[in-house]
Design an enzyme around this catalytic site. Structure first.
Site, PDB file in Angstrom:
ATOM      1  CE  LYS A 189      -0.402  -0.464   4.991  1.00  0.00           C
ATOM      2  NZ  LYS A 189      -1.184  -1.138   6.055  1.00  0.00           N
TER       3      LYS A 189
ATOM      4  CE1 TYR B 221      11.842  31.668   3.951  1.00  0.00           C
ATOM      5  CE2 TYR B 221      12.159  29.298   3.728  1.00  0.00           C
ATOM      6  CZ  TYR B 221      11.859  30.523   3.167  1.00  0.00           C
ATOM      7  OH  TYR B 221      11.591  30.614   1.832  1.00  0.00           O
TER       8      TYR B 221
HETATM    9  C1  LIG Z   1      -0.242  -2.050   6.641  1.00  0.00           C
HETATM   10  C2  LIG Z   1      -0.672  -3.375   7.136  1.00  0.00           C
HETATM   11  C3  LIG Z   1       0.287  -4.369   7.411  1.00  0.00           C
HETATM   12  C4  LIG Z   1       1.774  -4.135   7.331  1.00  0.00           C
HETATM   13  O1  LIG Z   1       2.230  -3.472   8.481  1.00  0.00           O
HETATM   14  P1  LIG Z   1       3.788  -3.277   8.760  1.00  0.00           P
HETATM   15  O2  LIG Z   1       3.856  -2.753  10.125  1.00  0.00           O
HETATM   16  O3  LIG Z   1       4.278  -2.294   7.753  1.00  0.00           O
HETATM   17  O4  LIG Z   1       4.422  -4.603   8.581  1.00  0.00           O
HETATM   18  C5  LIG Z   1      -0.181  -5.609   7.796  1.00  0.00           C
HETATM   19  N1  LIG Z   1      -1.497  -5.859   7.915  1.00  0.00           N
HETATM   20  C6  LIG Z   1      -2.440  -4.929   7.665  1.00  0.00           C
HETATM   21  C7  LIG Z   1      -3.876  -5.268   7.800  1.00  0.00           C
HETATM   22  C8  LIG Z   1      -2.055  -3.657   7.273  1.00  0.00           C
HETATM   23  O5  LIG Z   1      -2.986  -2.735   7.026  1.00  0.00           O
END
Ligand SMILES: *Cc1c(COP(=O)(O)O)cnc(C)c1O
Length: 358
Positions: free
Chosen positions: A34, A255
């Site tokens: 994702k 800044y």
């Molecule tokens: C994003 C996600 C993961 C992965 O999590 P990490 O901490 O990056 O390993 C696993 N399971 C679900 C349901 C997620 O949404």
């Protein structure tokens, strides 16, 4: 190559995949892609993981982008579908869905689909974000089993809220709830994200779901080390020095005059800023690698630039390449300085950054 560049090391990705397989040898691997594969490039990472058992994404658009790119592997929507209109798209594109609420259950049961869907039923075991309550499990499970729109091999899953902290008893409570609920059933189960894989072997079950660890970053709280557990950072973020300036004791930089030099020194200006995804809240002292040493960020992060203190006897030149994170400086360490988490820094890499594979 003076503009910000993210170099993606696909050999490191492979090594991390193997390290995960070694730690969870009896589990299938759903590689989580994702948010543009945590900023690493969705399609590129998918193609570099031919041995993964499935991919996980958060949005239907991410899944369709993978299909459009010729990826035929199972893809799971980790938050499920959002409206009933999505269901025919899931069926046509062979996308698997999580079911975590009553609206999704009703939509599936009432849909008219040509092909049954593969469903992962998500139970809330204590994180209290997504998932049905344990007492609803039997009813949901039976209704899904009875539906002609659902394949028989339903997977049951849950998500851990505190697995990044080995000392937190919440994980064992979640594990206990999950085990009790699912023990009587002969079905596949899934509980672990990266932290579960890393620190909680009892949570591995049939499917593990690594995200961050695949990209070579420790998921454990306050762990800023690189290359532990045999994982290697996949992304190296670099940018060039575009100016070298001598400043006098008492002069300020950037800044708001947010930093003042105590001594005569040399300032390097590096062509990366929050417009590229470097965290604006990185404070004075955040390390940057340049010519084999760490130099401290000084002054505020600008949209397109940062400034670093190169010291009085600097030999650095315009055109030298600085590393913001990668080998020898973990994104987790930079995140700690910026009071955030490595996930956010990786996801925030912007379109302007040139991304190339090594
Ligand atoms: C994003 C996600 C993961 C992965 O999590 P990490 O901490 O990056 O390993 C696993 N399971 C679900 C349901 C997620 O949404």
């Amino acid at each position: 190559m003076r503009s910000a560049t993210a170099t993606i090391d696909l050999a490191a990705l492979q090594q991390n995949y193997s390290a995960i397989k070694k730690q969870a040898p009896n589990s299938k691997i759903l590689a989580v892609l994702k948010a543009n594969a945590y900023g690493h490039g969705l399609e590129r990472i998918a193609k570099a993981l031919p041995q993964a058992d499935a991919f996980g994404v958060a949005r239907i658009e991410e899944a369709l982008a993978l299909r459009a790119d010729g990826i035929v592997k199972p893809i799971v929507l980790l938050e499920g579908f959002f409206t009933a209109q999505d269901l025919p798209i899931l069926a046509v594109n062979n996308l698997q869905t999580i079911v975590h609420n009553e609206q999704q259950l009703a939509a599936i049961v009432n849909a008219r689909l040509d092909e049954p869907l593969k469903v992962w039923l998500k139970v809330d075991t204590g994180m209290h974000r997504l998932g049905i309550n344990p007492h609803q499990f039997e009813s949901f499970y039976q209704q899904l089993l009875a539906s002609k729109n659902v394949q028989d091999d339903i997977i049951i899953m849950s998500h851990l809220g505190c697995a990044d902290d080995c000392a937190d008893p919440a994980t064992l409570q979640q594990l206990n709830t999950f085990t009790q609920l699912t023990a009587p059933l002969d079905i596949e189960r899934s509980l672990s994200n990266s932290a579960g894989i890393w620190a909680w072997p009892a949570c591995h079950y049939d499917w593990v779901r690594p995200g961050l660890m695949l990209y070579g970053v420790s998921p454990m709280i306050n762990d800023v080390s690189n290359s532990t557990h045999n994982i290697m950072p996949v992304m190296t973020l670099q940018a060039g020095v575009i100016a070298i300036r001598a400043i006098k004791a008492g002069e300020t930089v950037g800044y708001g005059s947010a930093w003042k030099s105590e001594i005569d020194t040399t300032i390097g200006v590096i062509a990366i800023g929050y417009g590229d995804g470097y965290p604006r809240h990185a404070p004075n002292g955040t390390p940057v690698l340049l010519n084999g040493r760490r130099v401290p960020l000084v002054g505020r992060v600008s949209m397109d630039m940062i400034t670093v203190d190169l010291g009085q006897h600097s030999q650095d030149k315009v055109g030298d390449i600085a590393t913001l994170w990668g080998q020898s400086l973990s994104v987790a360490e930079v995140a700690q300085y910026a009071t955030t988490i490595p996930y956010e820094l990786l996801c925030n890499i912007s379109k302007r950054v040139t991304s190339r594979t090594k």
